[in-house]
Design a protein around this motif. Structure first.
Motif, mmCIF file in Angstrom:
data_model
loop_
_atom_site.group_PDB
_atom_site.id
_atom_site.type_symbol
_atom_site.label_atom_id
_atom_site.label_comp_id
_atom_site.label_asym_id
_atom_site.label_seq_id
_atom_site.Cartn_x
_atom_site.Cartn_y
_atom_site.Cartn_z
ATOM 1 N N PHE A 159 -5.389 5.488 -1.687
ATOM 2 C CA PHE A 159 -4.116 4.791 -1.658
ATOM 3 C C PHE A 159 -3.818 4.161 -3.016
ATOM 4 C CE2 PHE A 159 -6.239 4.643 2.407
ATOM 5 C CZ PHE A 159 -5.263 4.985 3.328
ATOM 6 N N ILE A 209 0.864 -1.172 0.000
ATOM 7 C CA ILE A 209 0.000 0.000 0.000
ATOM 8 C C ILE A 209 0.903 1.225 0.000
ATOM 9 C CG2 ILE A 209 -1.722 1.335 1.277
ATOM 10 C CD1 ILE A 209 -2.864 -1.220 2.348
ATOM 11 N N ASP A 210 0.735 2.066 -1.009
ATOM 12 C CA ASP A 210 1.586 3.253 -1.179
ATOM 13 C C ASP A 210 3.065 2.901 -1.160
ATOM 14 O OD1 ASP A 210 -0.607 4.863 -1.430
ATOM 15 O OD2 ASP A 210 -0.578 5.578 0.642
#
Length: 355
Positions: free
Chosen positions: A182, A159-160
């Motif tokens: 995100f 995530i990110d």
């Protein structure tokens, strides 16, 4: 009565975490035939003590620390079994052993915790939150992440750009960020794809967790594999928290010392509908504390194991040790600063208790 039980639980937890840390130094020192003069659990006056061979073993009054005192560790010694007489790599392993044992303890407790659960968690989406359409009566998704493009069966990898090792990573990332959307990397049908932007929102709860993850059947492979991943995730969580503390996201008021930790232990011991759930809650907290102790001790802060390791690295590069008086002064200043911080945090915890 509840406060007494909580205090006893806290003493057991602190004692186990401190004991395993000092035992790490002790056992590796013994393996390298380094003379250990004292092995103590706790600080302050001795409650129990006995001598066996070259080592005095003691249990002390205050369960807030401990020590493994080795010959030639802080002073010069002509003893061939002194710490300073051993090869640098041997001394390095002794210095790092305490923190590593704390992290290993966290790994073992995670494995124990998984054995008390019905399934081993994963980061694979099993289902999304659902609701009923008020007009048609049909069952529809209540998950914004599904509307953003995530699908059942997707394995969340990052995530990110931050790798997701376990549900600990996943929950921490979602609950500690101010971002509204995100970039999510998943593994779908054997391929890695990135979906951007993804918004997490559960229409039923108004929270960010809008999906459930798959559970795997328990066996030695799944338990140990997930325990290893979750140990890394917990260490990463603590490291990120330290960075956020230094960067100013958190302040001194957000820290807790032994007194505050006892209060948190009391909350954990009362969380759950039955004894098993309460034990699981206390185990989760113990895992966090012991991995925290391990990671924190690896930092190059004077007085901690990480700082002693740095001095050994400098010795390896220079091919001669830094004078013990200078090293001792650096460690003394560091420990004094840490004790001052502990006092400030403890005073803060006590004031919170009375408030």
């Amino acid at each position: 009565m509840q406060h007494i039980v909580t205090l006893l639980i806290a003493i057991v937890i602190f004692g186990m975490i401190i004991g395993i840390h000092e035992f790490g130094h002790f056992i590796v020192a013994k393996l390298h035939k380094i003379q250990v003069n004292q092995f103590a659990i706790g600080m302050g006056p001795r409650i129990l003590h006995f001598q066996k061979g070259e080592t005095e073993y003691s249990l002390r009054l205050f369960p807030i620390g401990g020590f493994c005192s080795m010959e030639g560790e802080d002073e010069s010694s002509d003893n061939p079994n002194a710490f300073e007489k051993k090869a640098i790599w041997r001394r390095m392993t002794v210095v790092l052993a305490g923190a590593i044992m704390n992290i290993i303890l966290g790994f073992l407790l995670i494995a124990v915790l998984l054995c008390t659960s019905q399934k081993v968690p994963s980061t694979v989406i099993a289902q999304f939150a659902q609701t009923t359409d008020a007009t048609t009566g049909e069952t529809i998704t209540a998950a914004e992440s599904e509307r953003s493009g995530l699908q059942v069966g997707d394995k969340i990898i990052a995530i990110d750009g931050s790798h997701i090792f376990s549900t600990t990573d996943l929950i921490y990332k979602l609950q500690t960020t101010d971002a509204k959307s995100f970039s999510v990397t998943v593994k779908r049908d054997g391929e890695k794809i990135t979906i951007d932007p993804v918004t997490f929102h559960n229409d039923n709860t108004e929270g960010l967790l809008d999906f459930a993850v798959q559970g795997k059947s328990k066996n030695p492979v799944t338990v140990l594999s997930y325990a290893a991943k979750d140990t890394v995730a917990t260490a990463k969580l603590i490291w990120m928290s330290l960075i956020e503390l230094v960067s100013g996201k958190y302040s001194l008021q957000d820290l807790s010392g032994p007194v505050g930790t006892v209060s948190v232990i009391e909350q954990a011991a009362s969380t759950g509908e039955n004894v098993l759930e309460r034990v699981q809650s206390v185990l989760n907290l113990t895992i966090f504390i012991t991995v925290n102790v391990g990671v924190f001790n690896l930092l190059p802060i004077p007085g901690l194991d990480g700082s002693r390791f740095v001095f050994l690295l400098i010795e390896a590069v220079r091919r001669k040790p830094i004078p013990k008086e200078r090293e001792a002064m650096v460690h003394f200043i560091g420990m004094a600063a840490l004790f001052l911080l502990m006092i400030l945090v403890t005073v803060q915890d006590v004031s919170r208790f009375f408030q």
